[in-house]
Motif scaffolding. Structure first.
Motif, mmCIF file in Angstrom:
data_model
loop_
_atom_site.group_PDB
_atom_site.id
_atom_site.type_symbol
_atom_site.label_atom_id
_atom_site.label_comp_id
_atom_site.label_asym_id
_atom_site.label_seq_id
_atom_site.Cartn_x
_atom_site.Cartn_y
_atom_site.Cartn_z
ATOM 1 N N TYR A 4 0.845 -1.182 0.000
ATOM 2 C CA TYR A 4 0.000 0.000 0.000
ATOM 3 C C TYR A 4 0.885 1.239 0.000
ATOM 4 O O TYR A 4 1.684 1.449 0.917
ATOM 5 N N ASN A 5 0.737 2.038 -1.040
ATOM 6 C CA ASN A 5 1.537 3.252 -1.191
ATOM 7 C C ASN A 5 0.741 4.432 -0.624
ATOM 8 O O ASN A 5 -0.322 4.782 -1.141
ATOM 9 N N THR A 6 1.259 5.033 0.431
ATOM 10 C CA THR A 6 0.573 6.176 1.049
ATOM 11 C C THR A 6 0.335 7.289 0.032
ATOM 12 O O THR A 6 -0.698 7.969 0.078
ATOM 13 N N ARG A 9 -2.478 6.095 -2.262
ATOM 14 C CA ARG A 9 -3.601 5.543 -1.490
ATOM 15 C C ARG A 9 -4.139 4.266 -2.133
ATOM 16 O O ARG A 9 -5.345 4.017 -2.172
ATOM 17 N N SER A 10 -3.235 3.454 -2.623
ATOM 18 C CA SER A 10 -3.643 2.186 -3.240
ATOM 19 C C SER A 10 -2.482 1.197 -3.151
ATOM 20 O O SER A 10 -1.326 1.584 -2.945
ATOM 21 N N LYS A 11 -2.808 -0.075 -3.299
ATOM 22 C CA LYS A 11 -1.761 -1.092 -3.344
ATOM 23 C C LYS A 11 -1.098 -1.057 -4.721
ATOM 24 O O LYS A 11 -1.783 -0.965 -5.744
ATOM 25 N N GLU A 12 0.224 -1.135 -4.689
ATOM 26 C CA GLU A 12 0.977 -1.138 -5.938
ATOM 27 C C GLU A 12 1.967 -2.292 -5.940
ATOM 28 O O GLU A 12 2.444 -2.717 -4.877
ATOM 29 N N ARG A 296 -1.128 -1.756 8.889
ATOM 30 C CA ARG A 296 -1.839 -0.481 8.718
ATOM 31 C C ARG A 296 -3.031 -0.329 9.657
ATOM 32 O O ARG A 296 -3.714 0.685 9.639
ATOM 33 N N ASP A 358 0.680 -9.945 -0.054
ATOM 34 C CA ASP A 358 -0.425 -8.994 -0.142
ATOM 35 C C ASP A 358 -0.284 -7.951 0.963
ATOM 36 O O ASP A 358 -0.915 -8.033 2.015
ATOM 37 N N ASP A 359 0.580 -6.981 0.747
ATOM 38 C CA ASP A 359 0.787 -5.864 1.669
ATOM 39 C C ASP A 359 1.187 -6.327 3.063
ATOM 40 O O ASP A 359 0.709 -5.807 4.071
#
Length: 485
Positions: A4-6, A9-12, A296, A358-359
């Motif tokens: 998750y990229n702050t 605001r999404s998983k990359e 998170r 997964d994150d």
């Protein structure tokens, strides 16, 4: 791997800037006091990330800095009549002691702000030459926030909203209330370094920009959520202003540790240092507790939660002990496992790694570990399967997988013959249980069972229960633990 990229605001997908290599920079502590359990959580999150990436075959350069000159360090030194350098060294040592106790890997590079003063001054000078910072007559240097168009892109804040209520304090020489300090002129009695702008020391944000510069662009920059603004926002502004490259591809931030649903704070009297906790619980218990939720999500620290973590650890270590004992004694029959059990086991083997991919979902990954434990216990209790060759193979695979889990999570890696007694001793100290009295009753009960005096055995079990001791009879003999409820 998805992270998750702050910033977005999404998983990359984590795609290394340099094939096969990862540059990870995590903001470390300001060394003026002992580390609290919030520091422990952040350190653990990135410890597991590094372990997982290396397990995947990536060459990871892990950088975590120390802020070793700061107002808080200076203030503590003045209160205690000590040199500020001595204060910093004291708490750098304490940091390493605490993190070593929790099994946290040391960073590959641990830069200190005081070791990079020339780098900091060079960066400040470069930002001034770009027209994005200015020196004041008193020797302060400020960054011109309005000189860049995308300030706020990490925290998703509008500059106009941020400026609401902002004021220039009396005596400040800022051009704009939003400008922030790159270099601060020295005050009487404070440490200082000679610079082109006079005697002074760096602002907090510029330290990390200078210390991370050799590794740009970073694949991942990390830290606690409290650092998103202003620290990481300002790092981006000043680094990209003079280096003309992206500071980091991904921004990874962990949530807070709360005490009884409140943010941990010295002013509220709910501040828990790592040392406070390790006076009462084993280090692995704290490690398990802090990894039991996805990074998170906030973690609410309670004694009940720590007790639950103890129970969970005991379940896994007992399963490992039982698997080892079964492999050492059983005569195996040429019987395969039912197809559904084999399929379930195969699924669990991949599900653990997929959860971390997964994150870094440690909570879900540990859930799969307990599914493995349930399956192992089920086979050992099934009279038709416990001596099957298929069970033997699965038990051997289980022990290998637990070793893999230990390598990635830093959990379940001790010898059960050492861990389980240590856990009991820890609980006994905490609950003030007379171990000698317990051992005497256990010995009497073991003899009663050997004599087939089951009435006496049951009576002794009740006496042990009154001492908050639970006894279970296993093929390996009596197993006891403390009732925590």
């Amino acid at each position: 791997m998805l992270i998750y990229n702050t910033a977005s605001r999404s998983k990359e997908v984590l795609t290394p800037v340099r094939p096969g290599k990862i540059h990870l920079y995590v903001c470390g502590v300001t060394v003026y006091d002992y580390c609290h359990i919030g520091h422990a959580r952040s350190a653990l999150v990135f410890d597991v990330l590094v372990r997982h990436l290396r397990k995947a075959g990536l060459d990871v350069t892990f950088v975590r800095n120390f802020t070793d000159v700061d107002d808080k360090i200076i203030n503590r030194a003045n209160r205690e009549g000590r040199d500020w350098k001595e204060v910093a060294e004291t708490y750098i040592r304490a940091f390493h002691e605490d993190m070593d106790a929790l099994g946290i890997l040391r960073a590959d590079v641990e830069p200190r702000a005081t070791e990079h003063m020339q780098d900091i001054m060079d960066m400040v000078a470069a930002i001034i030459s770009e027209g994005k910072a200015y020196a004041t007559p008193s020797g302060d240097v400020y960054f011109r926030v309005r000189s860049i168009t995308d300030y706020g892109k990490l925290s998703h804040r509008s500059l106009d909203d941020m400026q609401a209520g902002a004021r220039v304090a009396p005596g400040e020489e800022k051009e704009d209330p939003m400008d922030f300090a790159l270099w601060k002129s020295a005050k009487p009695g404070e440490p200082y370094w000679e610079s082109p702008w006079g005697q002074g020391r760096p602002g907090w944000h510029i330290e990390c920009s200078a210390m991370s510069k050799p590794y740009l662009p970073l694949d991942i920059h990390g830290g606690g959520m409290d650092l998103i603004f202003p620290h990481h926002e300002n790092e981006i502004a000043q680094t990209e202003a003079c280096c003309h490259c992206e500071l980091a591809k991904l921004w990874m931030h962990n949530a807070f540790v709360q005490i009884n649903s409140e943010k941990m704070s010295k002013s509220l009297g709910n501040f828990k240092t790592i040392r406070d906790i390790l006076d009462t619980w084993l280090p692995e218990t704290l490690r398990y507790f802090l990894l039991s939720k996805q990074y998170r999500s906030p973690v609410d620290f309670t004694p009940e939660g720590m007790n639950d973590a103890e129970r969970a650890l005991v379940r896994v270590y007992e399963a490992v002990a039982c698997a080892r004992e079964a492999l050492g004694r059983a005569k195996w029959k040429k019987v395969a496992l039912p197809a559904e059990i084999a399929q379930e086991w195969e699924h669990l083997g991949t599900a653990f790694g997929e959860a971390l991919e997964d994150d870094l979902n440690t909570a879900q990954a540990m859930g799969h570990v307990f599914s493995m434990v349930r399956l192992v216990n089920r086979l050992l209790e099934d009279k038709s399967l416990k001596a099957a060759e298929g069970t033997r193979d699965l038990l051997q695979a289980f022990l290998v997988r637990i070793q893999d889990v230990a390598a990635e999570l830093g959990l379940f890696g001790q010898d059960p013959a050492e861990f389980l007694p240590a856990m009991r001793s820890c609980r006994c100290r905490r609950l003030k249980v007379d171990v000698m009295a317990v051992e005497e009753l256990l010995n009497r009960r073991a003899q009663a069972r050997a004599d087939k005096d089951f009435a006496l055995s049951d009576t002794l079990r009740d006496e042990l229960k009154n001492l908050h001791v639970e006894v279970r009879d296993t093929p390996a003999g009596q197993v006891w633990d403390l009732l925590l409820d």
